[in-house]
Design a protein around this motif. Structure first.
Motif, PDB file in Angstrom:
ATOM      1  N   LEU A  21       1.990   1.631  -3.369  1.00 55.46           N
ATOM      2  CA  LEU A  21       1.198   2.168  -4.211  1.00 55.46           C
ATOM      3  C   LEU A  21       0.896   3.774  -4.126  1.00 55.46           C
ATOM      4  CD1 LEU A  21      -1.422   2.103  -6.084  1.00 55.46           C
ATOM      5  CD2 LEU A  21      -2.770   1.881  -3.994  1.00 55.46           C
ATOM      6  N   ALA A  37       0.830  -1.064   0.171  1.00 57.87           N
ATOM      7  CA  ALA A  37       0.394   0.100  -0.017  1.00 57.87           C
ATOM      8  C   ALA A  37       0.902   1.171   0.051  1.00 57.87           C
ATOM      9  CB  ALA A  37      -0.805   0.039   1.169  1.00 57.87           C
ATOM     10  N   HIS A  38       1.980   1.389   0.675  1.00 60.27           N
ATOM     11  CA  HIS A  38       2.829   2.333   0.566  1.00 60.27           C
ATOM     12  C   HIS A  38       3.433   2.518  -0.650  1.00 60.27           C
ATOM     13  CE1 HIS A  38       3.474   0.961   5.197  1.00 60.27           C
ATOM     14  NE2 HIS A  38       2.950   2.149   5.291  1.00 60.27           N
TER      15      HIS A  38
END
Length: 135
Positions: A59, A56-57
């Motif tokens: 992304l 997620a980071h």
């Protein structure tokens, strides 16, 4: 400041953004940028860290890199005074978030980028002579 000079500053800020952020645009290039910054940080013994990133980071970094790259290309292809003003507003926000991150443990290497954000932000907020303002 004359409009011609101002537009050169807008283009220079766009080149800076393109060079600095294009590496954030893909997961593969970001992995290299992150690794390089981490090694530089530890090699120089600079306070703060570049922690490992979860998917997620990565992304979020890729979204940043993608949109800033596109924004830079737009300003290079169609340089306008209005874009410089919007860019200045973005640089104020980026500077605040960078300072916030460093205050909360992020690497102080980020402050080198903050200097450019503040400098280009100030330059793009300066008044422009209206006598030669044709755009």
């Amino acid at each position: 400041m004359h409009l011609k000079t101002y537009l050169r500053i807008v283009r220079a800020s766009a080149w800076y953004d393109l060079i600095v952020t294009i590496g954030f645009a893909t997961p593969w290039s970001f992995a290299l940028v992150h690794q390089s910054l981490s090694q530089l940080n530890s090699g120089l013994g600079i306070a703060g860290e570049f922690p490992a990133f979860a998917a997620a980071h990565v992304l979020m970094a890729n979204l940043l890199g993608s949109i800033v790259t596109i924004w830079a290309i737009l300003r290079l292809r169609d340089t306008r005074m209005e874009y410089g003003r919007y860019d200045a507003a973005g640089r104020v926000l980026f500077s605040m978030w960078q300072l916030y991150a460093v205050a909360h443990g992020a690497s102080q290497i980020i402050l080198a980028f903050t200097v450019f954000e503040i400098a280009f932000g100030i330059l793009q907020l300066l008044p422009i002579s209206h006598k030669d303002n044709k755009r």
